[in-house]
Design an enzyme around this catalytic site. Sequence first.
Site, PDB file in Angstrom:
ATOM      1  CG  ASP A 196     -14.684   1.291  -1.290  1.00 59.01           C
ATOM      2  OD1 ASP A 196     -15.756   1.800  -0.929  1.00 59.01           O
ATOM      3  OD2 ASP A 196     -13.595   1.881  -1.197  1.00 59.01           O
ATOM      4  CG  ASN A 197     -12.841   1.091   2.843  1.00 59.12           C
ATOM      5  OD1 ASN A 197     -12.033   0.806   1.947  1.00 59.12           O
ATOM      6  ND2 ASN A 197     -13.050   2.334   3.233  1.00 59.12           N
ATOM      7  CG  ASP A 232      -0.277  11.172  -3.941  1.00 63.04           C
ATOM      8  OD1 ASP A 232      -0.894  10.159  -3.515  1.00 63.04           O
ATOM      9  OD2 ASP A 232       0.225  12.020  -3.188  1.00 63.04           O
ATOM     10  N   GLY A 233      -1.201   8.026  -5.604  1.00 62.63           N
ATOM     11  CA  GLY A 233      -0.718   6.655  -5.454  1.00 62.63           C
ATOM     12  C   GLY A 233       0.123   6.415  -4.208  1.00 62.63           C
ATOM     13  CG  ASP A 278      -8.781   0.104   3.055  1.00 59.38           C
ATOM     14  OD1 ASP A 278      -7.631  -0.380   3.033  1.00 59.38           O
ATOM     15  OD2 ASP A 278      -9.289   0.670   2.072  1.00 59.38           O
ATOM     16  NE  ARG A 325      -4.485  -3.900   3.159  1.00 60.67           N
ATOM     17  CZ  ARG A 325      -5.333  -2.950   2.747  1.00 60.67           C
ATOM     18  NH1 ARG A 325      -5.725  -2.001   3.565  1.00 60.67           N
ATOM     19  NH2 ARG A 325      -5.748  -2.949   1.511  1.00 60.67           N
ATOM     20  CE  LYS A 329      -3.977   1.912   2.530  1.00 60.63           C
ATOM     21  NZ  LYS A 329      -4.948   1.616   3.585  1.00 60.63           N
ATOM     22  NE  ARG A 340     -10.308  -3.663  -1.597  1.00 58.85           N
ATOM     23  CZ  ARG A 340      -9.728  -2.618  -1.024  1.00 58.85           C
ATOM     24  NH1 ARG A 340     -10.474  -1.643  -0.563  1.00 58.85           N
ATOM     25  NH2 ARG A 340      -8.424  -2.537  -0.933  1.00 58.85           N
TER      26      ARG A 340
HETATM   27  P1  AMP Z   1     -10.007   4.714   1.043  1.00 56.83           P
HETATM   28  O1  AMP Z   1     -10.832   5.888   1.457  1.00 56.83           O
HETATM   29  O2  AMP Z   1      -8.612   4.721   1.591  1.00 56.83           O
HETATM   30  O3  AMP Z   1     -10.698   3.423   1.295  1.00 56.83           O
HETATM   31  O4  AMP Z   1      -9.797   4.837  -0.541  1.00 56.83           O
HETATM   32  C1  AMP Z   1     -10.844   4.885  -1.463  1.00 56.83           C
HETATM   33  C2  AMP Z   1     -10.299   4.728  -2.861  1.00 56.83           C
HETATM   34  O5  AMP Z   1      -9.385   5.775  -3.178  1.00 56.83           O
HETATM   35  C3  AMP Z   1      -9.543   3.425  -3.111  1.00 56.83           C
HETATM   36  O6  AMP Z   1      -9.852   3.015  -4.413  1.00 56.83           O
HETATM   37  C4  AMP Z   1      -8.102   3.845  -2.954  1.00 56.83           C
HETATM   38  O7  AMP Z   1      -7.238   3.018  -3.669  1.00 56.83           O
HETATM   39  C5  AMP Z   1      -8.128   5.261  -3.530  1.00 56.83           C
HETATM   40  N1  AMP Z   1      -7.083   6.117  -2.959  1.00 56.83           N
HETATM   41  C6  AMP Z   1      -7.000   6.588  -1.696  1.00 56.83           C
HETATM   42  N2  AMP Z   1      -5.920   7.370  -1.554  1.00 56.83           N
HETATM   43  C7  AMP Z   1      -5.280   7.392  -2.734  1.00 56.83           C
HETATM   44  C8  AMP Z   1      -4.103   8.025  -3.241  1.00 56.83           C
HETATM   45  N3  AMP Z   1      -3.338   8.792  -2.465  1.00 56.83           N
HETATM   46  N4  AMP Z   1      -3.777   7.814  -4.525  1.00 56.83           N
HETATM   47  C9  AMP Z   1      -4.539   7.054  -5.323  1.00 56.83           C
HETATM   48  N5  AMP Z   1      -5.647   6.441  -4.929  1.00 56.83           N
HETATM   49  C10 AMP Z   1      -6.030   6.601  -3.650  1.00 56.83           C
HETATM   50 MG    MG Z   2     -10.342   1.653   0.873  1.00 54.63          MG
END
Ligand code: AMP
Ligand code: MG
Length: 484
Positions: A251-252, A122-123, A261, A173, A110, A180
């Site tokens: 999705d979580n 930004d990944g 998550d 992780r 992650k 999910r």
């Molecule tokens: P989360 O709220 O962490 O469950 O993320 C929701 C979605 O946003 C998921 O598809 C994550 O992969 C994506 N995501 C969260 N943060 C980033 C990030 N900094 N760069 C790219 N994708 C993100």
């Molecule tokens: Mg998530």
Amino acid sequence: MSSNGFRVEHRYLELPDSFYTRVQPSPLKDAKMACFNHKLAQEMGFHVTNEADWAKIGGGTELLEGMDPVAMKYTGHQFGMYNPELGDGRGLLLWETVGPDGRRWDWHLKGAGMTPYSRFGDGRAVLRSTIREYLCSEAMSGLGIPTTRALFMVSARNPVRRESIETAAALVRVAQSHIRFGHFEFAAHHEGPEAVKTLLEHVIALHFPHLIKLAEEERYARWFEEVVERTARLIADWQAVGFCHGVMNSDNMSIIGDTFDYGPFAFLDDFDAGYICNHTDQGGRYAYNRQPQVGFANCQYLANALLPVMDEDTIHNGLQRYEAAYNGRFLQNMRDKLGLVQEDEGDLSLIMDTFSMLNEHHTDYTAFFRALSNVYAHGHAPVRDLFVDRQVADEWLARYEQRLEKETRAHDEREFEMRRVNPKYILRNYLAQQVILEAQNGDYEPMKELIKVLERPYDEQPEHARYAALPPDWGKHINISCSS
Ligand code: AMP
Ligand code: MG
């Protein structure tokens, strides 16, 4: 590098290729090992002598032979709205391994950089939230609550822009599965019934092997019931330890019922039924006391995704399992926390009145139940001291002790058992905040010490008593945003 006692697999790649995209990690600058979970590695069937070698995997500059990183595709409901654009936006499934005990582990990096599903992101992952995820996975595991785990994390020199500029980090992780509820929503809403079936059979084959032999209709029905029940029980366990997830989007939600998550999560300090830990959740959709209903709503989203392959009555029956599973587990958890073994018709009202009292008097949730687990051994004072209005505590204790007269277990036996369900140590936000500050200054020792304490949350650990202290004023209302 290590002596590998595991078998490498990558069964996720058996799914149709619409379920993933192959992506290589984008290297981080100068990734350094921050924390490695040697105990977990041992459980997984390997051990590590040179942590620095593994930092290269965390930093995305090296892969082990057999790793074939993919970003998984899924969709999901976020705050009640369907979002078809989701998927691993910053994480990659590296491979799966099977340990000597037959347990399967997905390895997920992650913070590995952008993927086709990154949208505006930004990944990357920042150090602060990577530490929080590491700590909480291990804290949950220590508490005995199903969860994904943290194998190791690295920090790097890349600046990452959030509300301010922060340090990049990445976490490996691991979990039995990274599938999910949202994977099923993707299959149903974009791919069609065959894809739903393929995914369903995949999940059953890997994670519900006891169902494989059943005829199809029965197999799907039993599987769905089990997913619903696992979800209900998980949330009943969260409620019992005062855990708020904060972002219960579909999705979580893990298909095997793990806590999944970690973002703006919190453990309650002072009990507050309506507590909202995610400060971007202005409506309180995911407030502590709404989690049980939200768990059910997520099961309904999953149910909708199963409609193309299961009949409506079967799905309806599966969903109906939620309430009984939740209520049964929650009641059992609370009876255990109060040390009640005998059945008594007044118990439910005692439990509800206890919550009302804690809510009204802002009593520390964890400290209250821990003090109660020693009321015979140490007397009333530790419980009374948690209340400004001592009379409230006295009246409650009188009622409680009257109820205990109906119990047949010896006091010390009851309290011994209570201490095995009422943790002394939880991951309070202020504790996480303190070790994050130290780590940001380059010192990971405080984090490692905190992890050791949280691995044994029910043990007295007198040498670590300071970690059980109530939060200082600055530590009570730390704002945790979703940006991680
Ligand atoms: P989360 O709220 O962490 O469950 O993320 C929701 C979605 O946003 C998921 O598809 C994550 O992969 C994506 N995501 C969260 N943060 C980033 C990030 N900094 N760069 C790219 N994708 C993100
Ligand atoms: Mg998530």
